[in-house]
Design a protein around this motif. Sequence first.
Motif, PDB file in Angstrom:
ATOM      1  N   VAL A 176      51.076  30.943  30.367  1.00 32.66           N
ATOM      2  CA  VAL A 176      49.957  31.157  29.438  1.00 32.66           C
ATOM      3  C   VAL A 176      48.645  30.715  30.082  1.00 32.66           C
ATOM      4  O   VAL A 176      47.621  31.410  29.968  1.00 32.66           O
ATOM      5  CB  VAL A 176      50.221  30.415  28.103  1.00 32.66           C
ATOM      6  N   ALA A 177      48.649  29.574  30.777  1.00 34.85           N
ATOM      7  CA  ALA A 177      47.430  29.094  31.440  1.00 34.85           C
ATOM      8  C   ALA A 177      46.990  30.060  32.538  1.00 34.85           C
ATOM      9  O   ALA A 177      45.782  30.328  32.689  1.00 34.85           O
ATOM     10  CB  ALA A 177      47.666  27.703  32.014  1.00 34.85           C
ATOM     11  N   GLU A 178      47.925  30.600  33.307  1.00 39.12           N
ATOM     12  CA  GLU A 178      47.578  31.559  34.365  1.00 39.12           C
ATOM     13  C   GLU A 178      46.975  32.835  33.780  1.00 39.12           C
ATOM     14  O   GLU A 178      45.963  33.329  34.274  1.00 39.12           O
ATOM     15  CB  GLU A 178      48.805  31.917  35.216  1.00 39.12           C
ATOM     16  N   VAL A 179      47.599  33.350  32.747  1.00 41.96           N
ATOM     17  CA  VAL A 179      47.093  34.579  32.123  1.00 41.96           C
ATOM     18  C   VAL A 179      45.709  34.337  31.537  1.00 41.96           C
ATOM     19  O   VAL A 179      44.798  35.161  31.702  1.00 41.96           O
ATOM     20  CB  VAL A 179      48.086  35.109  31.057  1.00 41.96           C
ATOM     21  N   ALA A 180      45.519  33.194  30.888  1.00 45.28           N
ATOM     22  CA  ALA A 180      44.216  32.882  30.298  1.00 45.28           C
ATOM     23  C   ALA A 180      43.150  32.733  31.380  1.00 45.28           C
ATOM     24  O   ALA A 180      42.007  33.207  31.217  1.00 45.28           O
ATOM     25  CB  ALA A 180      44.311  31.613  29.468  1.00 45.28           C
ATOM     26  N   ALA A 181      43.488  32.101  32.507  1.00 44.31           N
ATOM     27  CA  ALA A 181      42.518  31.926  33.590  1.00 44.31           C
ATOM     28  C   ALA A 181      42.150  33.272  34.216  1.00 44.31           C
ATOM     29  O   ALA A 181      40.961  33.550  34.460  1.00 44.31           O
ATOM     30  CB  ALA A 181      43.088  30.987  34.647  1.00 44.31           C
ATOM     31  N   VAL A 182      43.132  34.107  34.476  1.00 41.48           N
ATOM     32  CA  VAL A 182      42.847  35.423  35.054  1.00 41.48           C
ATOM     33  C   VAL A 182      42.032  36.256  34.064  1.00 41.48           C
ATOM     34  O   VAL A 182      41.069  36.938  34.453  1.00 41.48           O
ATOM     35  CB  VAL A 182      44.158  36.141  35.466  1.00 41.48           C
ATOM     36  N   TRP A 183      42.380  36.200  32.804  1.00 40.11           N
ATOM     37  CA  TRP A 183      41.645  36.943  31.778  1.00 40.11           C
ATOM     38  C   TRP A 183      40.180  36.496  31.730  1.00 40.11           C
ATOM     39  O   TRP A 183      39.267  37.321  31.636  1.00 40.11           O
ATOM     40  CB  TRP A 183      42.306  36.734  30.416  1.00 40.11           C
ATOM     41  N   ALA A 184      39.944  35.192  31.802  1.00 37.30           N
ATOM     42  CA  ALA A 184      38.577  34.665  31.751  1.00 37.30           C
ATOM     43  C   ALA A 184      37.781  35.118  32.970  1.00 37.30           C
ATOM     44  O   ALA A 184      36.606  35.513  32.849  1.00 37.30           O
ATOM     45  CB  ALA A 184      38.608  33.144  31.668  1.00 37.30           C
ATOM     46  N   VAL A 185      38.386  35.085  34.163  1.00 36.40           N
ATOM     47  CA  VAL A 185      37.673  35.493  35.376  1.00 36.40           C
ATOM     48  C   VAL A 185      37.410  36.997  35.355  1.00 36.40           C
ATOM     49  O   VAL A 185      36.325  37.451  35.746  1.00 36.40           O
ATOM     50  CB  VAL A 185      38.449  35.054  36.643  1.00 36.40           C
ATOM     51  N   VAL A 186      38.371  37.790  34.900  1.00 33.45           N
ATOM     52  CA  VAL A 186      38.164  39.242  34.795  1.00 33.45           C
ATOM     53  C   VAL A 186      37.026  39.524  33.822  1.00 33.45           C
ATOM     54  O   VAL A 186      36.195  40.409  34.069  1.00 33.45           O
ATOM     55  CB  VAL A 186      39.473  39.961  34.366  1.00 33.45           C
ATOM     56  N   SER A 187      36.953  38.787  32.750  1.00 35.48           N
ATOM     57  CA  SER A 187      35.876  38.983  31.778  1.00 35.48           C
ATOM     58  C   SER A 187      34.514  38.654  32.379  1.00 35.48           C
ATOM     59  O   SER A 187      33.516  39.272  32.024  1.00 35.48           O
ATOM     60  CB  SER A 187      36.109  38.104  30.550  1.00 35.48           C
ATOM     61  N   LEU A 188      34.478  37.674  33.268  1.00 36.65           N
ATOM     62  CA  LEU A 188      33.212  37.262  33.876  1.00 36.65           C
ATOM     63  C   LEU A 188      32.747  38.184  35.000  1.00 36.65           C
ATOM     64  O   LEU A 188      31.584  38.576  35.049  1.00 36.65           O
ATOM     65  CB  LEU A 188      33.320  35.834  34.420  1.00 36.65           C
ATOM     66  N   ILE A 189      33.657  38.517  35.927  1.00 39.38           N
ATOM     67  CA  ILE A 189      33.225  39.245  37.127  1.00 39.38           C
ATOM     68  C   ILE A 189      33.838  40.633  37.263  1.00 39.38           C
ATOM     69  O   ILE A 189      33.464  41.374  38.172  1.00 39.38           O
ATOM     70  CB  ILE A 189      33.491  38.421  38.405  1.00 39.38           C
ATOM     71  N   GLY A 190      34.797  40.992  36.444  1.00 36.66           N
ATOM     72  CA  GLY A 190      35.413  42.310  36.536  1.00 36.66           C
ATOM     73  C   GLY A 190      36.759  42.265  37.234  1.00 36.66           C
ATOM     74  O   GLY A 190      37.140  41.271  37.856  1.00 36.66           O
ATOM     75  N   PHE A 191      37.475  43.411  37.157  1.00 46.19           N
ATOM     76  CA  PHE A 191      38.840  43.473  37.677  1.00 46.19           C
ATOM     77  C   PHE A 191      38.899  43.445  39.202  1.00 46.19           C
ATOM     78  O   PHE A 191      39.630  42.644  39.794  1.00 46.19           O
ATOM     79  CB  PHE A 191      39.547  44.725  37.144  1.00 46.19           C
ATOM     80  N   LEU A 192      38.162  44.332  39.882  1.00 48.79           N
ATOM     81  CA  LEU A 192      38.242  44.398  41.351  1.00 48.79           C
ATOM     82  C   LEU A 192      37.742  43.122  42.026  1.00 48.79           C
ATOM     83  O   LEU A 192      38.388  42.652  42.978  1.00 48.79           O
ATOM     84  CB  LEU A 192      37.510  45.631  41.856  1.00 48.79           C
ATOM     85  N   PRO A 193      36.612  42.545  41.583  1.00 45.38           N
ATOM     86  CA  PRO A 193      36.224  41.270  42.199  1.00 45.38           C
ATOM     87  C   PRO A 193      37.263  40.162  41.974  1.00 45.38           C
ATOM     88  O   PRO A 193      37.494  39.338  42.860  1.00 45.38           O
ATOM     89  CB  PRO A 193      34.902  40.927  41.523  1.00 45.38           C
ATOM     90  N   THR A 194      37.908  40.158  40.807  1.00 45.05           N
ATOM     91  CA  THR A 194      38.950  39.155  40.543  1.00 45.05           C
ATOM     92  C   THR A 194      40.125  39.350  41.495  1.00 45.05           C
ATOM     93  O   THR A 194      40.652  38.377  42.047  1.00 45.05           O
ATOM     94  CB  THR A 194      39.442  39.248  39.090  1.00 45.05           C
ATOM     95  N   LEU A 195      40.513  40.594  41.688  1.00 47.99           N
ATOM     96  CA  LEU A 195      41.589  40.880  42.635  1.00 47.99           C
ATOM     97  C   LEU A 195      41.202  40.443  44.043  1.00 47.99           C
ATOM     98  O   LEU A 195      42.017  39.874  44.770  1.00 47.99           O
ATOM     99  CB  LEU A 195      41.914  42.385  42.605  1.00 47.99           C
ATOM    100  N   GLY A 196      39.944  40.692  44.419  1.00 46.99           N
ATOM    101  CA  GLY A 196      39.457  40.246  45.729  1.00 46.99           C
ATOM    102  C   GLY A 196      39.470  38.737  45.875  1.00 46.99           C
ATOM    103  O   GLY A 196      39.855  38.205  46.926  1.00 46.99           O
ATOM    104  N   VAL A 197      39.087  38.014  44.827  1.00 46.93           N
ATOM    105  CA  VAL A 197      39.102  36.551  44.871  1.00 46.93           C
ATOM    106  C   VAL A 197      40.535  36.034  44.991  1.00 46.93           C
ATOM    107  O   VAL A 197      40.806  35.109  45.762  1.00 46.93           O
ATOM    108  CB  VAL A 197      38.402  35.962  43.622  1.00 46.93           C
ATOM    109  N   LEU A 198      41.461  36.649  44.262  1.00 45.87           N
ATOM    110  CA  LEU A 198      42.865  36.230  44.357  1.00 45.87           C
ATOM    111  C   LEU A 198      43.430  36.473  45.760  1.00 45.87           C
ATOM    112  O   LEU A 198      44.136  35.627  46.314  1.00 45.87           O
ATOM    113  CB  LEU A 198      43.705  36.957  43.312  1.00 45.87           C
ATOM    114  N   LEU A 199      43.124  37.638  46.348  1.00 49.35           N
ATOM    115  CA  LEU A 199      43.603  37.924  47.712  1.00 49.35           C
ATOM    116  C   LEU A 199      42.958  37.008  48.739  1.00 49.35           C
ATOM    117  O   LEU A 199      43.627  36.516  49.658  1.00 49.35           O
ATOM    118  CB  LEU A 199      43.354  39.388  48.059  1.00 49.35           C
TER     119      LEU A 199
END
Length: 158
Positions: free
Chosen positions: A10-33
């Motif tokens: 739940v914490a991981e999903v919430a953190a990813v959801w918050a970052v996607v909301s802030l910067i978007g999907f592709l930048p979030t994927l780039g940050v994770l990679l």
Amino acid sequence: MAVVFLLYVVAEVAAVWAVVSLIGFLPTLGVLLAGAFLGSWLARREGGKAARAFMDTSRSGRSPHAEITDGMLIGMGGLLILLPGFVSDIFGLLLLLPPTRGVVRRSWLRRIEKRAPLGGYPGQQQERVIVVDSEVVSENKGNGPDQDPPPRMIIDSQ
């Protein structure tokens, strides 16, 4: 244990959801990679340092408790970095950085020493071997009729 795993997910999903909301999907994927690549590089570098420290400590004849624990924590940190998600990346990074790893190592070793003392397990009879005039003598030998009498002079090198 299942509750802890569920809270982690739940914490991981919430953190990813918050970052996607802030910067978007592709930048979030780039940050994770980027975090995974940076973390794996850092884990490899710190793992090499820990292996060299272990070898140096072993060669010098000292006990490598800290070095073994460092290697274990670096491996755990590398595994956490490679898991997708920001919470695991943060905990993995904390285990890979030497200052925070030192704090975790000290608390880990203190906890282990409380559970199983360095001399053995609770209730286990300890036996020290002492050498007297090139003869090995056990300090715990009794004075029964079928046993050797204790030596008169004991030299303990501790």
